[in-house]
Design a protein around this motif. Sequence first.
Motif, PDB file in Angstrom:
ATOM      1  N   ILE A 155       0.819  -1.218   0.000  1.00 43.34           N
ATOM      2  CA  ILE A 155       0.000   0.000   0.000  1.00 43.34           C
ATOM      3  C   ILE A 155       0.851   1.265   0.000  1.00 43.34           C
ATOM      4  O   ILE A 155       0.580   2.212  -0.740  1.00 43.34           O
ATOM      5  CB  ILE A 155      -0.947   0.000   1.222  1.00 43.34           C
ATOM      6  CG1 ILE A 155      -1.937  -1.175   1.120  1.00 43.34           C
ATOM      7  CG2 ILE A 155      -1.709   1.322   1.318  1.00 43.34           C
ATOM      8  CD1 ILE A 155      -2.773  -1.387   2.373  1.00 43.34           C
ATOM      9  N   ALA A 156       1.907   1.281   0.834  1.00 46.77           N
ATOM     10  CA  ALA A 156       2.660   2.529   1.038  1.00 46.77           C
ATOM     11  C   ALA A 156       3.915   2.649   0.183  1.00 46.77           C
ATOM     12  O   ALA A 156       4.204   3.721  -0.348  1.00 46.77           O
ATOM     13  CB  ALA A 156       3.034   2.658   2.513  1.00 46.77           C
ATOM     14  N   TYR A 157       4.668   1.547   0.065  1.00 43.75           N
ATOM     15  CA  TYR A 157       5.985   1.661  -0.552  1.00 43.75           C
ATOM     16  C   TYR A 157       6.035   1.284  -2.034  1.00 43.75           C
ATOM     17  O   TYR A 157       6.816   1.877  -2.788  1.00 43.75           O
ATOM     18  CB  TYR A 157       7.004   0.811   0.212  1.00 43.75           C
ATOM     19  CG  TYR A 157       7.259   1.304   1.608  1.00 43.75           C
ATOM     20  CD1 TYR A 157       7.537   2.646   1.851  1.00 43.75           C
ATOM     21  CD2 TYR A 157       7.224   0.444   2.693  1.00 43.75           C
ATOM     22  CE1 TYR A 157       7.772   3.113   3.136  1.00 43.75           C
ATOM     23  CE2 TYR A 157       7.454   0.893   3.981  1.00 43.75           C
ATOM     24  CZ  TYR A 157       7.732   2.231   4.191  1.00 43.75           C
ATOM     25  OH  TYR A 157       7.955   2.681   5.463  1.00 43.75           O
ATOM     26  N   LYS A 158       5.253   0.319  -2.433  1.00 41.35           N
ATOM     27  CA  LYS A 158       5.302  -0.123  -3.833  1.00 41.35           C
ATOM     28  C   LYS A 158       5.061   1.018  -4.816  1.00 41.35           C
ATOM     29  O   LYS A 158       5.779   1.138  -5.820  1.00 41.35           O
ATOM     30  CB  LYS A 158       4.294  -1.255  -4.065  1.00 41.35           C
ATOM     31  CG  LYS A 158       4.381  -1.859  -5.465  1.00 41.35           C
ATOM     32  CD  LYS A 158       3.423  -3.024  -5.613  1.00 41.35           C
ATOM     33  CE  LYS A 158       3.495  -3.607  -7.026  1.00 41.35           C
ATOM     34  NZ  LYS A 158       2.552  -4.737  -7.185  1.00 41.35           N
ATOM     35  N   PRO A 159       4.069   1.903  -4.571  1.00 43.46           N
ATOM     36  CA  PRO A 159       3.860   3.009  -5.524  1.00 43.46           C
ATOM     37  C   PRO A 159       5.003   4.030  -5.545  1.00 43.46           C
ATOM     38  O   PRO A 159       5.050   4.881  -6.440  1.00 43.46           O
ATOM     39  CB  PRO A 159       2.568   3.675  -5.008  1.00 43.46           C
ATOM     40  CG  PRO A 159       1.905   2.649  -4.149  1.00 43.46           C
ATOM     41  CD  PRO A 159       3.023   1.882  -3.530  1.00 43.46           C
ATOM     42  N   LEU A 160       5.917   3.945  -4.572  1.00 46.33           N
ATOM     43  CA  LEU A 160       6.960   4.970  -4.450  1.00 46.33           C
ATOM     44  C   LEU A 160       8.353   4.475  -4.838  1.00 46.33           C
ATOM     45  O   LEU A 160       9.344   5.161  -4.584  1.00 46.33           O
ATOM     46  CB  LEU A 160       7.015   5.480  -3.002  1.00 46.33           C
ATOM     47  CG  LEU A 160       5.758   6.165  -2.472  1.00 46.33           C
ATOM     48  CD1 LEU A 160       5.936   6.499  -1.003  1.00 46.33           C
ATOM     49  CD2 LEU A 160       5.448   7.425  -3.266  1.00 46.33           C
ATOM     50  N   ARG A 161       8.437   3.326  -5.465  1.00 50.31           N
ATOM     51  CA  ARG A 161       9.766   2.754  -5.740  1.00 50.31           C
ATOM     52  C   ARG A 161      10.610   3.631  -6.647  1.00 50.31           C
ATOM     53  O   ARG A 161      11.838   3.608  -6.568  1.00 50.31           O
ATOM     54  CB  ARG A 161       9.611   1.357  -6.365  1.00 50.31           C
ATOM     55  CG  ARG A 161       9.205   0.307  -5.340  1.00 50.31           C
ATOM     56  CD  ARG A 161       9.127  -1.048  -5.962  1.00 50.31           C
ATOM     57  NE  ARG A 161       8.443  -1.977  -5.075  1.00 50.31           N
ATOM     58  CZ  ARG A 161       7.949  -3.135  -5.463  1.00 50.31           C
ATOM     59  NH1 ARG A 161       8.051  -3.504  -6.733  1.00 50.31           N
ATOM     60  NH2 ARG A 161       7.341  -3.921  -4.600  1.00 50.31           N
TER      61      ARG A 161
END
Length: 291
Positions: free
Chosen positions: A81-87
């Motif tokens: 939820i939090a980190y995958k979209p921000l890679r």
Amino acid sequence: MNFLSNLISGLSLGSIYALIALGYTMVYGIAKMLNFAHGDIIMVGAFATIVFINNLGLPMIVGVLLSVVVCVVVGVLVERIAYKPLRSSPPLSVLITAIGVSYFLQSLAQVIFGTNQKNFPKFIEITPVHINELTIKGESIVTMTVTFSLMVALSLFISKTKIGKAMRAVSEDKQAAELMGISVNKTITITFAIGSALASVAGSFYGLTYGFIGPYSGSMPGIKAFVAAVFGGIGSIPGAMLGGILLGIIENLAKAYVSTELSDAIVFGVLIVVLLVKPTGLLGKKTNEKV
């Protein structure tokens, strides 16, 4: 004998820091992200252990294993939820998100368990070992045995298994790993799951060591474990182990022979000195970015 007792206590505490530091260094080494909410996974695991053992009356092993499952689920959800979209986002965006996740977990713990600290179950009762004038706590023996066994098992897992080799491949070059048929997304998710599982075990032993857990109990050990990871060489699994153990020894000896109030300052001071001498940490390697 007092020195040996303090040294053993430091080894016990350091092995806990090492378990937590492994989560930091694995995520950074593979996903190139710093999960600053990792410390709060410790708190989640400790509270889960309290619920399963104290509230539900489950056996110790079952309670600890179920708390591991809870932390794995939380860790995977946080990653998805939090980190995958921000890679591919700037490091500052990841840092702000991590802080937000950390505050969310702390606030959720306060809503569920209240703001007061809870007594942690004394789920291990072992008679201390006496060697002449040296006394070794039973809890310290179990803590060191379990944590060192987990660290050895993780090292073998990384070096010998197919998933471990995939982790190393993704750490070296994500694009090349994808061309070889390795799922980068799956590998990163597994990394978060393993790190969260180790944090859960560390949370149980941390609670056993200090006897209580509160919503903010994961913050300081999380920060110190991050320091241990940097101390040993962020991204290096042996470095995280070494850094955690040395950190625990330095902290405990500082408390015993210098000052309890100054022990944290001494720990961070040692880190600064090490990084001035060796910026990559004790076992870290300098990497050159390709342009």
